[in-house]
Design a protein around this motif. Structure first.
Motif, PDB file in Angstrom:
ATOM      1  N   PRO A  59       0.836  -1.211   0.000  1.00  0.00           N
ATOM      2  CA  PRO A  59       0.000   0.000   0.000  1.00  0.00           C
ATOM      3  C   PRO A  59       0.867   1.256   0.000  1.00  0.00           C
ATOM      4  O   PRO A  59       1.901   1.310   0.669  1.00  0.00           O
ATOM      5  CB  PRO A  59      -0.789  -0.107   1.300  1.00  0.00           C
ATOM      6  CG  PRO A  59      -0.677  -1.521   1.731  1.00  0.00           C
ATOM      7  CD  PRO A  59       0.593  -2.060   1.163  1.00  0.00           C
ATOM      8  N   LEU A  60       0.411   2.248  -0.758  1.00  0.00           N
ATOM      9  CA  LEU A  60       1.137   3.513  -0.871  1.00  0.00           C
ATOM     10  C   LEU A  60       1.422   4.152   0.487  1.00  0.00           C
ATOM     11  O   LEU A  60       2.517   4.645   0.733  1.00  0.00           O
ATOM     12  CB  LEU A  60       0.279   4.498  -1.671  1.00  0.00           C
ATOM     13  CG  LEU A  60       0.663   4.800  -3.096  1.00  0.00           C
ATOM     14  CD1 LEU A  60      -0.318   5.811  -3.670  1.00  0.00           C
ATOM     15  CD2 LEU A  60       2.063   5.366  -3.140  1.00  0.00           C
ATOM     16  N   GLY A  61       0.410   4.151   1.355  1.00  0.00           N
ATOM     17  CA  GLY A  61       0.551   4.785   2.660  1.00  0.00           C
ATOM     18  C   GLY A  61       1.710   4.179   3.444  1.00  0.00           C
ATOM     19  O   GLY A  61       2.473   4.887   4.114  1.00  0.00           O
ATOM     20  N   GLN A  62       1.845   2.869   3.322  1.00  0.00           N
ATOM     21  CA  GLN A  62       2.904   2.164   4.038  1.00  0.00           C
ATOM     22  C   GLN A  62       4.279   2.484   3.436  1.00  0.00           C
ATOM     23  O   GLN A  62       5.247   2.730   4.152  1.00  0.00           O
ATOM     24  CB  GLN A  62       2.602   0.671   3.944  1.00  0.00           C
ATOM     25  CG  GLN A  62       3.435  -0.207   4.841  1.00  0.00           C
ATOM     26  CD  GLN A  62       3.279  -1.669   4.444  1.00  0.00           C
ATOM     27  OE1 GLN A  62       2.183  -2.123   4.093  1.00  0.00           O
ATOM     28  NE2 GLN A  62       4.369  -2.403   4.476  1.00  0.00           N
ATOM     29  N   THR A 119      -6.683  10.614  -1.054  1.00  0.00           N
ATOM     30  CA  THR A 119      -7.572  10.861  -2.187  1.00  0.00           C
ATOM     31  C   THR A 119      -7.341   9.811  -3.278  1.00  0.00           C
ATOM     32  O   THR A 119      -8.286   9.295  -3.877  1.00  0.00           O
ATOM     33  CB  THR A 119      -7.315  12.271  -2.763  1.00  0.00           C
ATOM     34  OG1 THR A 119      -7.432  13.207  -1.697  1.00  0.00           O
ATOM     35  CG2 THR A 119      -8.326  12.622  -3.841  1.00  0.00           C
ATOM     36  N   PHE A 120      -6.077   9.486  -3.483  1.00  0.00           N
ATOM     37  CA  PHE A 120      -5.761   8.439  -4.455  1.00  0.00           C
ATOM     38  C   PHE A 120      -6.369   7.103  -4.018  1.00  0.00           C
ATOM     39  O   PHE A 120      -6.939   6.374  -4.830  1.00  0.00           O
ATOM     40  CB  PHE A 120      -4.241   8.290  -4.607  1.00  0.00           C
ATOM     41  CG  PHE A 120      -3.860   7.099  -5.423  1.00  0.00           C
ATOM     42  CD1 PHE A 120      -3.850   7.180  -6.808  1.00  0.00           C
ATOM     43  CD2 PHE A 120      -3.559   5.886  -4.818  1.00  0.00           C
ATOM     44  CE1 PHE A 120      -3.541   6.069  -7.579  1.00  0.00           C
ATOM     45  CE2 PHE A 120      -3.252   4.773  -5.580  1.00  0.00           C
ATOM     46  CZ  PHE A 120      -3.245   4.859  -6.962  1.00  0.00           C
ATOM     47  N   ASP A 121      -6.248   6.773  -2.744  1.00  0.00           N
ATOM     48  CA  ASP A 121      -6.767   5.491  -2.258  1.00  0.00           C
ATOM     49  C   ASP A 121      -8.281   5.379  -2.460  1.00  0.00           C
ATOM     50  O   ASP A 121      -8.797   4.293  -2.734  1.00  0.00           O
ATOM     51  CB  ASP A 121      -6.424   5.292  -0.771  1.00  0.00           C
ATOM     52  CG  ASP A 121      -5.003   4.763  -0.588  1.00  0.00           C
ATOM     53  OD1 ASP A 121      -4.387   4.354  -1.589  1.00  0.00           O
ATOM     54  OD2 ASP A 121      -4.511   4.777   0.560  1.00  0.00           O
ATOM     55  N   LEU A 150       1.155  15.226   1.402  1.00  0.00           N
ATOM     56  CA  LEU A 150       1.329  13.932   0.733  1.00  0.00           C
ATOM     57  C   LEU A 150       0.297  12.934   1.257  1.00  0.00           C
ATOM     58  O   LEU A 150      -0.304  12.179   0.490  1.00  0.00           O
ATOM     59  CB  LEU A 150       2.750  13.402   0.964  1.00  0.00           C
ATOM     60  CG  LEU A 150       3.051  12.037   0.344  1.00  0.00           C
ATOM     61  CD1 LEU A 150       2.911  12.086  -1.178  1.00  0.00           C
ATOM     62  CD2 LEU A 150       4.467  11.567   0.721  1.00  0.00           C
ATOM     63  N   ARG A 151       0.066  12.974   2.573  1.00  0.00           N
ATOM     64  CA  ARG A 151      -0.929  12.075   3.166  1.00  0.00           C
ATOM     65  C   ARG A 151      -2.303  12.315   2.538  1.00  0.00           C
ATOM     66  O   ARG A 151      -3.014  11.369   2.194  1.00  0.00           O
ATOM     67  CB  ARG A 151      -0.986  12.304   4.674  1.00  0.00           C
ATOM     68  CG  ARG A 151      -2.000  11.437   5.396  1.00  0.00           C
ATOM     69  CD  ARG A 151      -1.850  11.588   6.910  1.00  0.00           C
ATOM     70  NE  ARG A 151      -2.795  10.749   7.623  1.00  0.00           N
ATOM     71  CZ  ARG A 151      -3.993  11.152   8.013  1.00  0.00           C
ATOM     72  NH1 ARG A 151      -4.388  12.381   7.773  1.00  0.00           N
ATOM     73  NH2 ARG A 151      -4.794  10.319   8.654  1.00  0.00           N
ATOM     74  N   GLY A 152      -2.664  13.579   2.379  1.00  0.00           N
ATOM     75  CA  GLY A 152      -3.954  13.909   1.769  1.00  0.00           C
ATOM     76  C   GLY A 152      -4.040  13.428   0.330  1.00  0.00           C
ATOM     77  O   GLY A 152      -5.072  12.887  -0.095  1.00  0.00           O
ATOM     78  N   ALA A 199       6.849  10.028  -2.548  1.00  0.00           N
ATOM     79  CA  ALA A 199       7.121   9.365  -1.275  1.00  0.00           C
ATOM     80  C   ALA A 199       8.602   9.006  -1.169  1.00  0.00           C
ATOM     81  O   ALA A 199       9.213   9.146  -0.114  1.00  0.00           O
ATOM     82  CB  ALA A 199       6.253   8.108  -1.134  1.00  0.00           C
ATOM     83  N   GLY A 200       9.182   8.559  -2.254  1.00  0.00           N
ATOM     84  CA  GLY A 200      10.577   8.125  -2.231  1.00  0.00           C
ATOM     85  C   GLY A 200      11.574   9.277  -2.165  1.00  0.00           C
ATOM     86  O   GLY A 200      12.695   9.097  -1.708  1.00  0.00           O
ATOM     87  N   GLY A 201      11.144  10.450  -2.647  1.00  0.00           N
ATOM     88  CA  GLY A 201      12.043  11.605  -2.625  1.00  0.00           C
ATOM     89  C   GLY A 201      13.318  11.345  -3.413  1.00  0.00           C
ATOM     90  O   GLY A 201      13.302  10.637  -4.420  1.00  0.00           O
TER      91      GLY A 201
END
Lengths: 379, 394
Positions: free
Chosen positions: B264-267, B292-294, B286-288, B342-344
């Motif tokens: 999962p992206l969040g993880q 929204t993506f999820d 980024l969390r938001g 997320a990876g930066g």
């Protein structure tokens, strides 16, 4: 379970659609608004609705209802969304019926549910206090007094609260705002001493109320469910309401979209039908896709409520968030593609924009539910 | 209904007993995907075991008839099998354009002899297929293709060039669109033909992409001799077969939005950017965006499921797959943009052990093709506008 309606559900849809489009087209709402109707909805029509079994759709058969589920409630809500029919179906037939069925004791059920199914009782959930839906932030106090409680505080955006015969009120018997423990639900007579009700005609010409509770006495018999443990019950009731509003938004989205596509095929500019322009074709096709994806998510949530009620939270959050974003897009595109005429009060499309805005806020907007999903997923 | 519950519990038990633990982890690199074919090798023993067990059940192609190597399951049983596989994050035992694209077209348009010749080999992973559709001047406007097939006795002689032939350099056979009538209107002179990539006159050349990889090839045909019996469907009516196959290709590509097997992206983001004192991603914007993506991704998964149910209920529209292809590919691109966010800077390393040789960056770049291949997003929207919404000016 297949994500399509079965035969009985399709028949229910057809019968709801027939009644609603016949008795309550958008002109019905317009007339109630223009005549400044006392209730903001037609009591006669609500009675007819009840006679056809819609008011008691979610009420168990033992109490005179049909004992059907969230999918069926969603089917009716979607049809309501297509014509914007103002009606206590959401407040009473969906939310209150769920509250009483799931939280009521034997006495409460027999006292209220039969009347509700007959269309003789309008009931309304009072939960929000601020400008945004934040049920856990409930601050209203229910202080123990003798064998009962005294309610102190105020509620806002109580749907149909001005016409209600029964209020279902969330208050704090313990704890602080934002805490999960300490919430309790109460059944309150709106005519009780100390209650002040202010009808609030909303932007969409539907009605809600602001209600002040000034030391209102409630006996112990008025507790719905368990004292201090109301959060789980409330969340379940709200989830049914959220899925129902999501269904209504599907109806609003689809109807706005259908009207827009029809317009694209009729309106000429620059010597062409505007539907020939690729810029508009692609936007219409994008919107179609968003609506189809939303329909699937909403049906998933309704089925989840019927098959595993306590675990439906994530599916409901997805449905309400997605339906809110899609309805917002659908009505914005509808007004834009209709051009100047879409901005006029004489033309109906603006009514859809207003209703979508209210539905977006009702029981939490898209951002609220995306946030819930993030919490459920643990990031 | 009771039968379905029985099927579900038996399937669950069988998968639990037969799917090796190593095959229940997200795919990490290309070696984790098994494509089959004449020259295939297994990357690991668990991969071999998992493939062979599934093949023996007919479950590489669960919904195909048993006589063609399938599992003979109905739509409901197939759905249950997929749900149960997803529930344990089981990998696909076999990835194959033969399964996703050619197979359905052969089942509908192939002769009995063609079905018996090709389908069991696809199901058993013996022959790996590629698709010869696009040409340098026939991409989005596919029906402009110029590769020619001229009759010579019982054979056709094929000359021309294809492009964007996915993994042609590894393929054993090709399903190919060729022009058999140059005098007809452009859709009416095309035939759908199958031939061996080892035939004399076939050559391929990989195309290096912005991802630094070469999943695609240019493919050249220089007097390739193919028996006329290898045409699928009616000669000059190959467009019907091609369109039918494209629907399956689009369904497959839209399924890229199905992330049941990946983290999962969040993880992923939490591991990279960290969490605050409430356990929430330490980057609220980024969390938001991920939340929204999820929402959209979960809704898309429902829509993919519903598409199958609609088709089964006879309520589907043939162009529905275009809508989902459009949405699924845009979603997958969004997912990879978020993975890069997320990876930066770590995700930007092109060649390092830490970045697994730039896996995230290469995948991100690869997804940019999603909304081009199999029909561009603009072509998909045009199809929806005209065929579903019936807007004017086709």
């Amino acid at each position: 379970m297949a994500l399509v309606l079965n035969e009985e559900q399709s028949m229910l849809r057809d019968s709801a659609r027939g009644l609603i489009s016949d008795k309550a087209p958008v002109a019905h709402l317009r007339k109630l608004r223009d005549t400044n109707d006392t209730n903001g909805f037609s009591r006669d029509l609500w009675k007819t609705f009840a006679e056809m079994g819609f008011a008691g759709l979610l009420v168990p058969e033992d109490f005179g209802g049909s004992g059907l589920g969230a999918v069926e409630a969603g089917v009716v809500m979607e049809e309501i969304g297509r014509t914007l029919m103002p009606s206590p179906f959401l407040s009473t037939g969906v939310v209150a019926a769920t509250a009483l069925t799931r939280g009521g004791n034997a006495a409460q059920k027999s006292e209220y549910l039969t009347r509700l199914a007959k269309g003789d009782l309008i009931a309304s959930l009072a939960v929000d206090e601020g400008a945004k839906h934040r049920p856990l932030k409930t601050a209203m106090q229910a202080v123990r007094a003798g064998n009962g409680f005294k309610l102190k505080g105020a509620k806002a955006f109580v749907v149909d609260g001005h016409a209600a015969d029964l209020l279902i009120v969330a208050a704090r018997t313990a704890g602080q705002p934002r805490e999960r423990d300490g919430l309790t639900l109460f059944l309150v007579d709106p005519k009780a001493k100390g209650i002040e009700i202010e009808r609030t005609a909303m932007v969409d010409a539907h009605n809600a109320a602001r209600i002040a509770f000034n030391d209102v006495d409630v006996t112990a018999d008025g507790v719905l469910g368990e004292v201090d443990q109301g959060a789980v019950l409330l969340e379940g009731i709200l989830n049914v309401g959220r899925a129902a509003v999501a269904s209504e938004m599907v109806g609003v989205s689809e109807e706005s979209f259908t009207r827009t596509v029809t317009y694209l095929k009729e309106r000429k500019q620059f010597g062409k039908l505007i539907g020939e322009f690729q810029a508009l074709q692609h936007r219409a096709a994008h919107l179609y896709t968003e609506i189809e994806i939303t329909k699937a998510a909403v049906m998933k949530a309704l089925q989840a409520l019927d098959s595993d009620f306590d675990k439906a939270g994530a599916a409901v959050a997805v449905a309400k968030a997605k339906a809110g974003s899609t309805a917002t897009l659908a009505v914005q595109e509808a007004v834009q593609m209709h051009g100047g005429v879409g901005m006029t009060d004489a033309f109906d499309i603006g009514f859809f924009m207003k209703r979508a805005r209210v539905c977006q806020e009702l029981f939490g907007d898209a951002a609220y539910h995306a946030e819930q999903l993030a919490r459920l997923k643990g990031y | 209904m009771a039968d379905m519950e029985k099927f579900r519990s038996e399937t669950r038990a069988w998968l639990a007993a037969n799917c090796p633990p190593e095959m229940r982890k997200p795919v990490a690199n290309e070696n984790d995907v098994f494509w089959g074919g004449r020259n295939t090798t297994f990357a690991s023993e668990p991969q071999r075991l998992w493939f062979e067990r599934m093949r023996d059940k007919g479950w590489t192609v669960p919904e195909w008839p048993k006589e063609y190597g399938g599992g003979g399951l109905d739509a409901e049983e197939t759905k249950i099998l997929r749900q149960e596989m997803a529930a344990i994050s089981a990998r696909l035992p076999l990835s194959s354009f033969g399964i996703w694209m050619l197979g359905p077209a052969l089942l509908k348009y192939g002769t009995e002899a063609q079905k018996r010749e090709h389908l069991p080999k696809i199901a058993a992973g013996l022959i790996r297929w590629c698709q010869g559709y696009s040409e340098p001047n026939a991409g989005s406007d596919l029906a402009s293709l110029q590769t020619r097939a001229d009759i010579d006795g019982d054979d056709y002689i094929i000359n021309g060039q294809k492009i964007w032939t996915s993994m042609a350099n590894f393929a054993d056979w090709i399903f190919c669109l060729v022009r058999t009538d140059f005098s007809a209107k452009k859709h009416d002179g095309i035939s759908f033909i199958l031939f061996d990539m080892a035939s004399k006159g076939v050559s391929t050349k990989p195309i290096l992409l912005i991802s630094g990889k070469s999943p695609f090839c240019e493919t050249f045909f220089d007097n390739v001799r193919v028996p006329r019996s290898h045409v699928v469907g009616t000669v000059n009516r190959g467009w019907d077969v091609a369109k039918y196959l494209l629907q399956h290709e689009r369904s497959m590509i839209s399924g890229l939005g199905d992330r049941s097997g990946s983290r999962p992206l969040g993880q992923v983001a939490a591991n990279s950017v960290g969490v605050d004192e409430h356990g929430q991603l330490d980057d609220p914007m980024l969390r938001g965006q991920i939340a929204t993506f999820d929402v959209d991704e979960a809704a898309m998964a429902c829509a993919s499921e519903r598409a199958v149910d609609l088709a089964k209920a006879g309520q589907g529209h043939p162009a529905y797959s275009s809508a989902l292809k459009y949405y699924g590919t845009e979603l997958n691109k969004r997912r990879h943009e978020l993975l890069m966010s997320a990876g930066g800077v770590d995700a930007l390393e092109w060649e390092s052990e830490r970045s697994r040789e730039g896996l995230a960056a290469r995948s991100w770049l690869r997804t940019k093709a999603n909304s081009i291949e199999g029909g561009t997003s603009e072509v998909m929207l045009g199809i929806v506008a005209k065929r579903i919404l019936d807007l004017p000016g086709a």
